[in-house]
Design a protein around this motif. Structure first.
Motif, PDB file in Angstrom:
ATOM      1  N   TRP A 105       0.854  -1.197   0.000  1.00 19.01           N
ATOM      2  CA  TRP A 105       0.000   0.000   0.000  1.00 19.01           C
ATOM      3  C   TRP A 105       0.887   1.244   0.000  1.00 19.01           C
ATOM      4  O   TRP A 105       1.843   1.349   0.765  1.00 19.01           O
ATOM      5  N   VAL A 106       0.593   2.205  -0.847  1.00 20.02           N
ATOM      6  CA  VAL A 106       1.397   3.437  -0.942  1.00 20.02           C
ATOM      7  C   VAL A 106       0.483   4.654  -0.865  1.00 20.02           C
ATOM      8  O   VAL A 106      -0.716   4.588  -1.171  1.00 20.02           O
ATOM      9  N   ALA A 107       1.068   5.766  -0.476  1.00 17.23           N
ATOM     10  CA  ALA A 107       0.316   7.025  -0.383  1.00 17.23           C
ATOM     11  C   ALA A 107       0.178   7.643  -1.764  1.00 17.23           C
ATOM     12  O   ALA A 107       0.839   7.232  -2.728  1.00 17.23           O
ATOM     13  N   GLU A 108      -0.652   8.655  -1.856  1.00 16.81           N
ATOM     14  CA  GLU A 108      -0.881   9.329  -3.128  1.00 16.81           C
ATOM     15  C   GLU A 108       0.420   9.935  -3.648  1.00 16.81           C
ATOM     16  O   GLU A 108       1.136  10.620  -2.930  1.00 16.81           O
ATOM     17  N   GLY A 109       0.737   9.639  -4.898  1.00 19.99           N
ATOM     18  CA  GLY A 109       1.930  10.197  -5.504  1.00 19.99           C
ATOM     19  C   GLY A 109       3.200   9.458  -5.174  1.00 19.99           C
ATOM     20  O   GLY A 109       4.272   9.827  -5.674  1.00 19.99           O
ATOM     21  N   ALA A 110       3.151   8.427  -4.325  1.00 20.72           N
ATOM     22  CA  ALA A 110       4.353   7.679  -3.940  1.00 20.72           C
ATOM     23  C   ALA A 110       4.449   6.396  -4.753  1.00 20.72           C
ATOM     24  O   ALA A 110       3.456   5.892  -5.281  1.00 20.72           O
ATOM     25  N   GLY A 111       5.639   5.858  -4.872  1.00 21.55           N
ATOM     26  CA  GLY A 111       5.867   4.615  -5.595  1.00 21.55           C
ATOM     27  C   GLY A 111       6.225   3.485  -4.647  1.00 21.55           C
ATOM     28  O   GLY A 111       6.300   3.678  -3.421  1.00 21.55           O
ATOM     29  N   SER A 112       6.455   2.315  -5.174  1.00 19.86           N
ATOM     30  CA  SER A 112       6.828   1.160  -4.370  1.00 19.86           C
ATOM     31  C   SER A 112       8.206   0.681  -4.792  1.00 19.86           C
ATOM     32  O   SER A 112       8.725   1.046  -5.861  1.00 19.86           O
ATOM     33  N   ASP A 113       8.811  -0.168  -3.941  1.00 23.37           N
ATOM     34  CA  ASP A 113      10.132  -0.698  -4.240  1.00 23.37           C
ATOM     35  C   ASP A 113      10.069  -1.645  -5.439  1.00 23.37           C
ATOM     36  O   ASP A 113       9.117  -2.417  -5.605  1.00 23.37           O
ATOM     37  N   LYS A 114      11.103  -1.573  -6.260  1.00 23.98           N
ATOM     38  CA  LYS A 114      11.210  -2.500  -7.391  1.00 23.98           C
ATOM     39  C   LYS A 114      11.689  -3.850  -6.871  1.00 23.98           C
ATOM     40  O   LYS A 114      12.561  -3.928  -6.022  1.00 23.98           O
ATOM     41  N   GLN A 115      11.081  -4.914  -7.385  1.00 20.37           N
ATOM     42  CA  GLN A 115      11.404  -6.265  -6.931  1.00 20.37           C
ATOM     43  C   GLN A 115      11.891  -7.105  -8.105  1.00 20.37           C
ATOM     44  O   GLN A 115      11.516  -6.865  -9.248  1.00 20.37           O
ATOM     45  N   LYS A 116      12.742  -8.043  -7.802  1.00 20.40           N
ATOM     46  CA  LYS A 116      13.234  -8.923  -8.862  1.00 20.40           C
ATOM     47  C   LYS A 116      12.546 -10.286  -8.779  1.00 20.40           C
ATOM     48  O   LYS A 116      12.066 -10.697  -7.720  1.00 20.40           O
ATOM     49  N   LYS A 117      12.510 -10.943  -9.898  1.00 17.85           N
ATOM     50  CA  LYS A 117      11.890 -12.267 -10.002  1.00 17.85           C
ATOM     51  C   LYS A 117      12.997 -13.286 -10.255  1.00 17.85           C
ATOM     52  O   LYS A 117      13.683 -13.243 -11.275  1.00 17.85           O
ATOM     53  N   THR A 118      13.221 -14.209  -9.332  1.00 19.24           N
ATOM     54  CA  THR A 118      14.249 -15.232  -9.487  1.00 19.24           C
ATOM     55  C   THR A 118      13.605 -16.555  -9.882  1.00 19.24           C
ATOM     56  O   THR A 118      12.486 -16.871  -9.465  1.00 19.24           O
TER      57      THR A 118
END
Length: 393
Positions: free
Chosen positions: A165-178
């Motif tokens: 869940w993120v606030a308005e205008g905020a982004g999330s962490d990028k995740q990798k797929k192994t």
């Protein structure tokens, strides 16, 4: 017409045909009539001859005739007699195979008694060979079947991205797929059974069909055995050859109600939908002997619409097989039951089972063989919960 009329008409036709000065328009009809007259005259003459012979017999003037039939020209002292002789056995074989009667000279002039019946009357052979039944075919219908070319790598993944869940205008962490991988190899499974040329040509047809059924059953048993306990070296890797996830290998000192609840607790919630129990019938009956505080059995056996038993432990289906030891006979540390979703096991058949027949030129033996290219591995072991017999009981 009588004989005189036929002879008169034949003479008229002969005179007509001999007259070269006279033209004949209906030559075909005259030829047909002449042939019919000759046939009638021949029948009349034959009938007259038979009547004459009968009259001679009645008056005693007929010559006596005899028919001499030659049976045996061999020296009776050198000729093998009885039902063990080669002649009798050949005659008896022709009687069985072709329906030809056994010659009278090969039958002894004696009275058949009850003790002699077994040596001259064959036993009726039922078109079936009784063999020890083996339980096969329970595992193969449950696994995932593929036909991937050998050496191909199938990717697997143990990590899934997580949403946040993120606030308005905020982004999330990028995740990798192994990803991991499963590689299918070439493992050849072969079964061959040979019969001599004499057996193949003389045996009952059921013998050949039983040959083929035995070969196919042996192949099925070998594949199912490898699915459960294969080592992975020169054969598929079995389910029990995998190391269960942490907390999903349980030591059991005694079969009791808590054994089932502990196994259910170890099975992750995400994988419980399609997981089934796998054990021997003897182990299941040990569970079936348990009762709750009210004396009601823990295990259930219901019957479907087709009357087939459906075994259940705490609402979960049970698959019975003989590819794993029972609790009573298992050694310490050995698995006697497990939970698993068979859809998570991939059985790859690069070359489907083919049954062939060929002749060995050296020995003239006829060989029935079946060959398969098979490999199998667990794609996801998270549904695996293994019950092992405790070291101390």
């Amino acid at each position: 017409m009588n004989k005189e009329q036929l002879l008169k008409r034949k003479a008229e036709i002969s005179a007509l045909l001999a007259d070269e000065t006279r033209s004949i328009d209906n030559l075909d009809e005259i030829g047909t009539e002449l042939r019919d007259i000759n046939d009638q005259l021949a029948a009349i003459e034959k009938r007259e001859q038979l009547m004459k012979d009968a009259a001679d017999i009645n008056t005693g003037t007929a010559l006596e005739t005899r028919t001499i039939q030659k049976f045996n020209t061999e020296n009776p002292e050198q000729r093998e007699l009885g039902t063990d002789s080669l002649e009798y056995r050949n005659a008896f074989m022709n009687y069985v195979l072709k329906g030809e009667a056994i010659p009278s000279e090969l039958r002894a002039d004696a009275i058949t008694k009850t003790g002699d019946v077994g040596s001259v009357i064959p036993q009726t052979v039922l078109n079936k060979i009784i063999e020890k039944i083996e339980a096969v075919g329970m595992i193969l219908p449950l696994v995932t079947r593929t036909a991937i070319k050998g050496g191909v790598t199938v990717p697997t993944s143990t990590v899934k991205p997580v949403a946040t869940w993120v606030a308005e205008g905020a982004g999330s962490d990028k995740q990798k797929k192994t990803t991991g991988s499963i590689t299918f190899n070439y493992h050849k499974l072969r079964c061959a059974v040979a019969a001599s040329l004499e057996v193949d040509t003389m045996a009952l047809p059921v013998f050949e069909s039983t040959f083929i059924n035995n070969v196919v059953e042996a192949m099925t048993k070998a594949i199912e055995q490898s699915v459960i306990s294969g080592t992975g070296a020169g054969q598929p890797k079995g389910i029990l050859a995998e190391t269960p996830e942490e907390g999903q290998a349980l030591d059991v000192a005694k079969i009791e109600y808590k054994t089932l609840t502990d196994a259910e607790a170890a099975l992750p919630l995400e994988y419980e939908a399609n997981a089934v129990w796998v054990m021997t019938k003897k182990t299941f009956m040990d569970f079936a002997a348990m009762v709750d505080a009210n004396g009601q059995p823990i295990a259930r056996v219901t019957y479907g619409l087709n009357g087939k038993p459906e075994r259940v432990l705490l609402g979960r289906s049970v698959v019975l097989c003989n590819y794993i030891d029972s609790f009573s006979t298992a050694t310490a540390g050995e698995a006697f039951a497990f939970l698993f979703n068979f859809k998570d096991y991939i059985l790859n058949t690069n070359y489907q089972m083919g049954v062939k027949k060929y002749e060995d030129n050296e020995t003239d033996d006829l060989v029935t063989k079946a060959i398969m290219i098979v490999d199998g591995k667990v794609a996801d072991k998270n549904s695996l919960v293994v019950l092992k017999k405790a070291t101390t009981v």
